[in-house]
Design a protein around this motif. Sequence first.
Motif, PDB file in Angstrom:
ATOM      1  N   GLN A  97      34.848  39.658  48.529  1.00 13.55           N
ATOM      2  CA  GLN A  97      34.055  39.460  49.739  1.00 13.55           C
ATOM      3  C   GLN A  97      34.098  40.739  50.574  1.00 13.55           C
ATOM      4  O   GLN A  97      35.140  41.370  50.701  1.00 13.55           O
ATOM      5  CB  GLN A  97      34.618  38.305  50.577  1.00 13.55           C
ATOM      6  CG  GLN A  97      34.493  36.967  49.911  1.00 13.55           C
ATOM      7  CD  GLN A  97      33.058  36.497  49.884  1.00 13.55           C
ATOM      8  OE1 GLN A  97      32.293  36.759  50.802  1.00 13.55           O
ATOM      9  NE2 GLN A  97      32.691  35.801  48.830  1.00 13.55           N
ATOM     10  N   GLN A 100      20.082  42.664  65.242  1.00 11.58           N
ATOM     11  CA  GLN A 100      19.112  42.958  64.195  1.00 11.58           C
ATOM     12  C   GLN A 100      18.409  44.266  64.491  1.00 11.58           C
ATOM     13  O   GLN A 100      18.273  44.674  65.635  1.00 11.58           O
ATOM     14  CB  GLN A 100      18.072  41.851  64.089  1.00 11.58           C
ATOM     15  CG  GLN A 100      18.632  40.554  63.591  1.00 11.58           C
ATOM     16  CD  GLN A 100      17.520  39.550  63.324  1.00 11.58           C
ATOM     17  OE1 GLN A 100      16.362  39.753  63.661  1.00 11.58           O
ATOM     18  NE2 GLN A 100      17.885  38.460  62.702  1.00 11.58           N
ATOM     19  N   HIS A 105      24.670  46.048  44.222  1.00  9.17           N
ATOM     20  CA  HIS A 105      25.387  45.102  45.086  1.00  9.17           C
ATOM     21  C   HIS A 105      25.851  45.747  46.392  1.00  9.17           C
ATOM     22  O   HIS A 105      26.832  45.319  46.984  1.00  9.17           O
ATOM     23  CB  HIS A 105      26.581  44.481  44.348  1.00  9.17           C
ATOM     24  CG  HIS A 105      26.192  43.796  43.088  1.00  9.17           C
ATOM     25  ND1 HIS A 105      25.609  42.548  43.069  1.00  9.17           N
ATOM     26  CD2 HIS A 105      26.262  44.211  41.800  1.00  9.17           C
ATOM     27  CE1 HIS A 105      25.353  42.220  41.813  1.00  9.17           C
ATOM     28  NE2 HIS A 105      25.730  43.206  41.021  1.00  9.17           N
ATOM     29  N   HIS A 162      22.712  42.659  49.892  1.00 13.45           N
ATOM     30  CA  HIS A 162      22.560  41.320  49.333  1.00 13.45           C
ATOM     31  C   HIS A 162      21.312  40.668  49.909  1.00 13.45           C
ATOM     32  O   HIS A 162      20.999  40.833  51.088  1.00 13.45           O
ATOM     33  CB  HIS A 162      23.806  40.476  49.634  1.00 13.45           C
ATOM     34  CG  HIS A 162      25.048  41.130  49.129  1.00 13.45           C
ATOM     35  ND1 HIS A 162      25.480  41.001  47.838  1.00 13.45           N
ATOM     36  CD2 HIS A 162      25.930  41.949  49.742  1.00 13.45           C
ATOM     37  CE1 HIS A 162      26.584  41.698  47.673  1.00 13.45           C
ATOM     38  NE2 HIS A 162      26.874  42.290  48.804  1.00 13.45           N
ATOM     39  N   VAL A 163      20.615  39.918  49.069  1.00 20.50           N
ATOM     40  CA  VAL A 163      19.339  39.348  49.476  1.00 20.50           C
ATOM     41  C   VAL A 163      19.496  38.412  50.679  1.00 20.50           C
ATOM     42  O   VAL A 163      18.588  38.297  51.501  1.00 20.50           O
ATOM     43  CB  VAL A 163      18.650  38.655  48.285  1.00 20.50           C
ATOM     44  CG1 VAL A 163      19.360  37.387  47.883  1.00 20.50           C
ATOM     45  CG2 VAL A 163      17.194  38.389  48.597  1.00 20.50           C
ATOM     46  N   GLU A 164      20.642  37.762  50.815  1.00 19.76           N
ATOM     47  CA  GLU A 164      20.824  36.868  51.965  1.00 19.76           C
ATOM     48  C   GLU A 164      20.906  37.635  53.283  1.00 19.76           C
ATOM     49  O   GLU A 164      20.817  37.043  54.352  1.00 19.76           O
ATOM     50  CB  GLU A 164      22.049  35.961  51.784  1.00 19.76           C
ATOM     51  CG  GLU A 164      23.353  36.676  51.631  1.00 19.76           C
ATOM     52  CD  GLU A 164      23.735  36.959  50.175  1.00 19.76           C
ATOM     53  OE1 GLU A 164      24.868  37.364  49.960  1.00 19.76           O
ATOM     54  OE2 GLU A 164      22.919  36.792  49.275  1.00 19.76           O
ATOM     55  N   ASP A 165      21.029  38.957  53.212  1.00 22.82           N
ATOM     56  CA  ASP A 165      21.038  39.785  54.423  1.00 22.82           C
ATOM     57  C   ASP A 165      19.635  40.202  54.846  1.00 22.82           C
ATOM     58  O   ASP A 165      19.475  40.832  55.885  1.00 22.82           O
ATOM     59  CB  ASP A 165      21.883  41.046  54.199  1.00 22.82           C
ATOM     60  CG  ASP A 165      23.341  40.732  53.930  1.00 22.82           C
ATOM     61  OD1 ASP A 165      23.847  39.726  54.469  1.00 22.82           O
ATOM     62  OD2 ASP A 165      23.973  41.491  53.180  1.00 22.82           O
ATOM     63  N   THR A 182      15.429  39.548  55.669  1.00 26.42           N
ATOM     64  CA  THR A 182      14.382  38.647  56.132  1.00 26.42           C
ATOM     65  C   THR A 182      13.057  39.369  55.939  1.00 26.42           C
ATOM     66  O   THR A 182      12.870  40.457  56.480  1.00 26.42           O
ATOM     67  CB  THR A 182      14.553  38.300  57.624  1.00 26.42           C
ATOM     68  OG1 THR A 182      15.828  37.699  57.806  1.00 26.42           O
ATOM     69  CG2 THR A 182      13.465  37.365  58.099  1.00 26.42           C
ATOM     70  N   ARG A 220       7.701  39.254  50.909  1.00 21.73           N
ATOM     71  CA  ARG A 220       8.513  38.166  50.348  1.00 21.73           C
ATOM     72  C   ARG A 220       8.257  38.024  48.848  1.00 21.73           C
ATOM     73  O   ARG A 220       9.188  37.899  48.055  1.00 21.73           O
ATOM     74  CB  ARG A 220       8.211  36.862  51.083  1.00 21.73           C
ATOM     75  CG  ARG A 220       9.130  35.731  50.763  1.00 21.73           C
ATOM     76  CD  ARG A 220       8.943  34.501  51.656  1.00 21.73           C
ATOM     77  NE  ARG A 220       7.710  34.391  52.424  1.00 21.73           N
ATOM     78  CZ  ARG A 220       7.579  34.718  53.718  1.00 21.73           C
ATOM     79  NH1 ARG A 220       8.599  35.164  54.404  1.00 21.73           N
ATOM     80  NH2 ARG A 220       6.425  34.582  54.329  1.00 21.73           N
ATOM     81  N   ARG A 251      10.978  38.761  45.907  1.00 21.49           N
ATOM     82  CA  ARG A 251      11.245  37.679  44.955  1.00 21.49           C
ATOM     83  C   ARG A 251      11.072  38.176  43.520  1.00 21.49           C
ATOM     84  O   ARG A 251      11.910  37.939  42.661  1.00 21.49           O
ATOM     85  CB  ARG A 251      10.325  36.491  45.222  1.00 21.49           C
ATOM     86  CG  ARG A 251      10.580  35.315  44.291  1.00 21.49           C
ATOM     87  CD  ARG A 251       9.658  34.143  44.548  1.00 21.49           C
ATOM     88  NE  ARG A 251       9.857  33.603  45.888  1.00 21.49           N
ATOM     89  CZ  ARG A 251       8.907  33.493  46.812  1.00 21.49           C
ATOM     90  NH1 ARG A 251       7.676  33.880  46.559  1.00 21.49           N
ATOM     91  NH2 ARG A 251       9.169  33.001  47.994  1.00 21.49           N
TER      92      ARG A 251
END
Length: 71
Positions: free
Chosen positions: A11, A27, A44, A47-50, A52, A59, A63
């Motif tokens: 992590q 932001q 790495h 990360h995609v979760e970071d 928007t 998008r 994807r």
Amino acid sequence: MALLHPDLSRQHHYNPVNWPGATDSAQVAISISADSLCRLLQSHQLHVEDLTCLDAESRARVRQMLLDLVR
């Protein structure tokens, strides 16, 4: 040639940066080339979760990039 495999179980904990004079440092809005984004995701370092995406085209491109990376 040896291939390095990152330890995905590790992590990363980052301390937020408080820029002097910034009213909201939560932001930032940036633009990055698709090649650079792909390289950062693949290594790495990002990360995609970071992320928007601000529009449907971006998008869809992100994807597709992720799908290509996992194949």
